[in-house]
Design an enzyme around this catalytic site. Structure first.
Site, PDB file in Angstrom:
ATOM      1  N   SER A   1      35.566  48.288  17.422  1.00  0.00           N
ATOM      2  CA  SER A   1      35.159  49.044  15.921  1.00  0.00           C
ATOM      3  C   SER A   1      33.866  48.617  15.512  1.00  0.00           C
ATOM      4  O   SER A   1      33.077  49.176  14.574  1.00  0.00           O
ATOM      5  CB  SER A   1      36.300  49.126  15.006  1.00  0.00           C
ATOM      6  OG  SER A   1      36.390  47.643  14.692  1.00  0.00           O
TER       7      SER A   1
ATOM      8  N   ASP B   1      35.640  47.387   4.259  1.00  0.00           N
ATOM      9  CA  ASP B   1      37.183  47.400   4.211  1.00  0.00           C
ATOM     10  C   ASP B   1      37.653  46.072   4.530  1.00  0.00           C
ATOM     11  O   ASP B   1      36.978  44.940   4.500  1.00  0.00           O
ATOM     12  CB  ASP B   1      37.591  48.412   5.047  1.00  0.00           C
ATOM     13  CG  ASP B   1      37.323  48.354   6.617  1.00  0.00           C
ATOM     14  OD1 ASP B   1      36.900  47.225   6.815  1.00  0.00           O
ATOM     15  OD2 ASP B   1      37.485  49.445   7.306  1.00  0.00           O
TER      16      ASP B   1
ATOM     17  N   HIS C   1      35.941  45.081   8.115  1.00  0.00           N
ATOM     18  CA  HIS C   1      34.580  45.457   8.490  1.00  0.00           C
ATOM     19  C   HIS C   1      33.503  44.941   7.549  1.00  0.00           C
ATOM     20  O   HIS C   1      33.747  45.474   6.484  1.00  0.00           O
ATOM     21  CB  HIS C   1      34.605  46.668   9.024  1.00  0.00           C
ATOM     22  CG  HIS C   1      35.497  47.230  10.028  1.00  0.00           C
ATOM     23  ND1 HIS C   1      36.538  47.945   9.593  1.00  0.00           N
ATOM     24  CD2 HIS C   1      35.384  47.153  11.282  1.00  0.00           C
ATOM     25  CE1 HIS C   1      37.216  48.203  10.933  1.00  0.00           C
ATOM     26  NE2 HIS C   1      36.608  47.637  12.082  1.00  0.00           N
TER      27      HIS C   1
END
Length: 358
Positions: free
Chosen positions: A43, A333, A336
């Site tokens: 991600s 978040d 990340h």
């Protein structure tokens, strides 16, 4: 006199290396070409491949993700704006964004300068991708093979061979293995202790590097595992009232990184023409997290989205409104980093290691 000698030495070093850094963009040595950037991973690098991946919750193609992206559009990038994939192609002067290979709006012309195969939730351990229905590294290799075929149709075999041999390949994986598969789900703890599990990760990693080498990749940059114990989610779970970093997570990353860096040095000797480079992101990111105020941030242990303690992916949504000013936060978040952190990290890392690819 000492200042003059110092300046002369720097000038001589730049002339000998024939290397220039201008306006934040890495200019390559004379006669060297990097036609494209190809990215594999998770991600951190995913630019939207998981958007249409059925069965996965590792998706973020909805607000408030992308609030600072061009047009304020949620693209499937796990952040408020650009991710490292984008900053790499920007720093190399190739293009503004690195598109996801599975983007339905991908143009044929995008293939020539590179694409991203990364998938949120992926890992070196094959089990890691299965746990969240991500695109595994082996599946990313299959997509790479498909990409090569499309490129041959588009530009011919000779040009394709040049692009594949001279592109820079980046691999960013490992966080999900340590954080999710080993510690959070306990899926591997019955079989392995940390030394044995990092050996499993390493074995899978080396097999992956050899696979893409066999397909023509030569300039391969491998990012270290990050200080995963310092992301807000782990601090919420294990950091206590003062939200300390989770030491056991970081120790696992350090152990894996030590093994990885040593094996990459050996790998280059066994694969003719290979320039596989270990890229340390652990230490610069840890310094930024721990000494966040020195970098202009106000919050280093929580994310901008919602409470910033547990929100990520589907939990970071329009019902969990973000902070007023993301530029105050190290993290977007609970997993990340923010776009500004990526910007601070990518340029210096490229400037530090780029010469090793040639």
């Amino acid at each position: 006199m000492k200042l003059f000698v110092h300046h002369c030495f720097i000038l001589l070093l730049l002339l000998v290396c024939n290397w220039k850094i201008t306006k934040g963009v890495v200019e390559l040595p004379q006669g060297v070409s990097v036609p494209a950037v190809i990215v594999f991973g998770d991600s951190i690098m995913d630019t939207g491949n998981n958007n249409n991946k059925m069965g996965t919750l590792a998706r973020c193609n909805f607000p408030p993700y992308g609030k600072d992206f061009k047009g304020g559009i949620p693209t499937g990038r796990f952040g408020n704006g650009k991710v490292p994939s984008d900053f790499v192609v920007e720093e190399l002067g190739i293009k503004e964004f690195l598109p996801a290979y599975l983007d339905p709006n991908l143009q044929a012309s995008d293939l020539i300068t590179g694409v991203c195969f990364a998938s949120g939730g992926s890992g070196y351990d094959p089990l890691t991708s299965k746990l969240v229905s991500a695109i595994s590294l082996m599946d990313q290799i299959d997509l790479f093979k498909e990409y090569i075929g499309k490129l041959q149709v588009l530009v011919g075999e000779e040009r394709t061979n040049f692009i594949i041999a001279n592109s820079i390949y980046l691999v960013v994986v490992g966080s999900n293995d340590i954080s999710n598969t080993y510690f959070l789900s306990h899926a591997r703890q019955v079989q392995y202790d940390i030394p044995a599990y990092t050996d499993l990760m390493l074995s899978s990693a080396l097999n992956f590097f050899k696979e893409i080498y066999q397909l023509g990749a030569r300039r391969i940059g491998v990012f270290s595992a990050p200080p995963i114990g310092c992301v807000p989610f782990q601090r919420t779970l294990l950091g206590g009232i003062v939200r300390k970093c989770a030491d056991k997570y970081n120790e696992a990353s350090v152990l894996f990184n030590s093994k990885l860096s040593k094996q990459l040095a050996s790998l280059n000797k066994s694969l003719p023409g290979s320039r596989t480079v270990y890229l340390d992101v652990y230490n610069p990111l840890l310094d930024l997290i721990v000494n966040y105020q020195n970098y202009g941030y106000k919050v280093g242990d929580r994310g901008c989205c919602g409470t910033g303690e547990v929100e990520a992916a589907v939990l970071c949504n329009s019902l969990a409104p973000p902070c007023a000013d993301v530029s105050d936060y190290v993290f977007w978040d609970s997993f990340h980093p923010s776009e500004s952190v990526y910007r601070k990290l990518v340029g210096p890392i490229l400037h530090k290691y780029m010469y090793l690819f040639f």
